[in-house]
Design an enzyme around this catalytic site. Sequence first.
Site, PDB file in Angstrom:
ATOM      1  CB  ILE A  35      -1.058  -0.105   1.140  1.00 42.28           C
ATOM      2  CG1 ILE A  35      -1.770  -1.124   1.004  1.00 42.28           C
ATOM      3  CG2 ILE A  35      -1.568   1.167   1.247  1.00 42.28           C
ATOM      4  CD1 ILE A  35      -2.635  -1.457   2.492  1.00 42.28           C
ATOM      5  CB  CYS A  36       0.824   3.974  -2.358  1.00 44.44           C
ATOM      6  SG  CYS A  36       2.168   5.434  -2.575  1.00 44.44           S
TER       7      CYS A  36
END
Lengths: 301, 301
Positions: free
Chosen positions: B92-93
Amino acid sequence: MQNQEGLQADGEVKSATSVPATEFDEWANFADNDIMQQHSAIHAEEAEKIPYVADKEPLSSLAAEYQSGSTILLEKIKVLNEQYASIRRTRGDGNCFFRSFMFSYLEHILESQDQAEVNRIKANVEECRKTLQGLGYTDFTFEDFFTLFIEQLDSVLQGNEDSISHDELVVRSRDQSISDYVVMFFRFVTAGEIQKRSEFFEPFIMGLTNATVEQFCKSSVEPMGEESDHVHITALSDALGVPIRVVYLDRSSCDNGGVSVNHHDFIPADSNLPNASGGKTFSPFITLLYRPGHYDILYQK
Amino acid sequence: MADDKYNLKNPAVKRILQEVKEMQSNPSDDFMSLPLEENIFEWQFAIRGPRDSEFEGGIYHGRIQLPAEYPFKPPSFMLLTPNGRFETQTKICLSISNHHPEHWQPSWSVRTALVALIAFMPTNPNGALGSLDYKKEERRALAIKSRETPPKFGTPERQKLIDEIHEYMLSKAPPVPQSSPSQALEENSPKSEDEAQKSSVDDGAAPASESLPNPPAGDVIVERVLEAPVNPNPGRVSVRAVREVPPTSTSNQMLQTRVQKPADDRLFTWAAVGLTLAILVLLLKKFMKSSGPGAVFMDGS
């Protein structure tokens, strides 16, 4: 930043070796990773040039840097030469102010064996701890950093089992797992002081960015590698009660054509130093040389 | 946890063990996270879908990787449960959750990051890498499904931890608010139309579409789950019906054990809002009638 492709290639090599766990392949290939890699690549490149804290050098090495450059700077270095004997460079990784302060302070304690000063600063450190707790910081997020700083402080005082020599201080200052922890300790102290006295610092912060005091601390004080300026220096000096002199070496010149080197003394807000108000005779034991974007340590003659 | 396996002198290990301890002594209903026994740099977690969102009641598992330089470098997060908001098995960014990796700071923790992740679920992905933009119904269906079984992932030991975390979360997370919208629609729409007509006749044929342009679309129904009974509007009345009739056709028994208290509070709020709206509509109508030809723009309704 200029040579991005080369840097990223370096970064990949580096991160491939530094990742601790096994099943990690699928984590790669992501925007965050790229940013991180680039960051660590820049730092790696910087690290090859200079350790966190370098060896002491005569001031002439500074002049050598500008041999083919500005005459104003060369003139100013001559002026500096009258008062200062040597320089100790620090790595330009955005932590140079805190790192210079760390080394300079611990070195001063090591050389002066000033027990009273150690007791005084310990009391201030306790205050800082309470400040952070009062601001809602979780204990475990900062206590390791506090503990490590106190350990360093105790070990530069001689006569204990853990006492260290000057050489050992240099080694520790170059050891990331100590040096970065002390830098982070100062960042916590600075962030705590700024937020505790947010009304005082707010106008200065407004002048620098559009951020609120809290945002400023989150984005420009607490993260490692964020550069410091007068707000940070004022806050750290006030919080720990340690005066700091910053000597400015830049291209500005006086109107009358003469060259002089400006300095600014950061005197702790509630300090009752004997000479503080006397002006000229007072000189802080921490002197840093500021060139735009960077701080190094200066040694008086 | 076998503390002695790790070098407690390693500041990262020390810090991580403190976080584990803190996580265990202050458990949250919203998330649960623990490291693998054989590697404290690898954690499993589950978060509860945020309330008042299409993720409500969902239990989303994922893994966390802490870097060797923790807490100086940020942890990485990856979801394992299909959720319709983040791709699974993809990092996940963190940038999108305002936890920019370059601004990561040691005063954040796994806990902070999980709280941020939960808060981030209902936000618009805006095409960010690793994000998904599923429809609300699809996300809701995934939320229901997420409760059935935890994801299968990794070694038996990891699986055991995942299963334990799932049990814990099931005991804490109230179920998905209602049965799937399409079912609700089929079951209740005929009745609601009757009721709507009746109510329209009763209060003098106010065209319901005036205040709500698209009647019983599935989306709207679900959104207005707790609408007031007095509102003379087909869409809303049908929704009201859904709330009153227990969802009989659902396979998931737990739906019926839903905690009613907060729902009742919201029911009253919506009742008040609905009443106000109805009164306003009536007043407006009266005013329009009395002002005769001035009411030209009412033709549209």
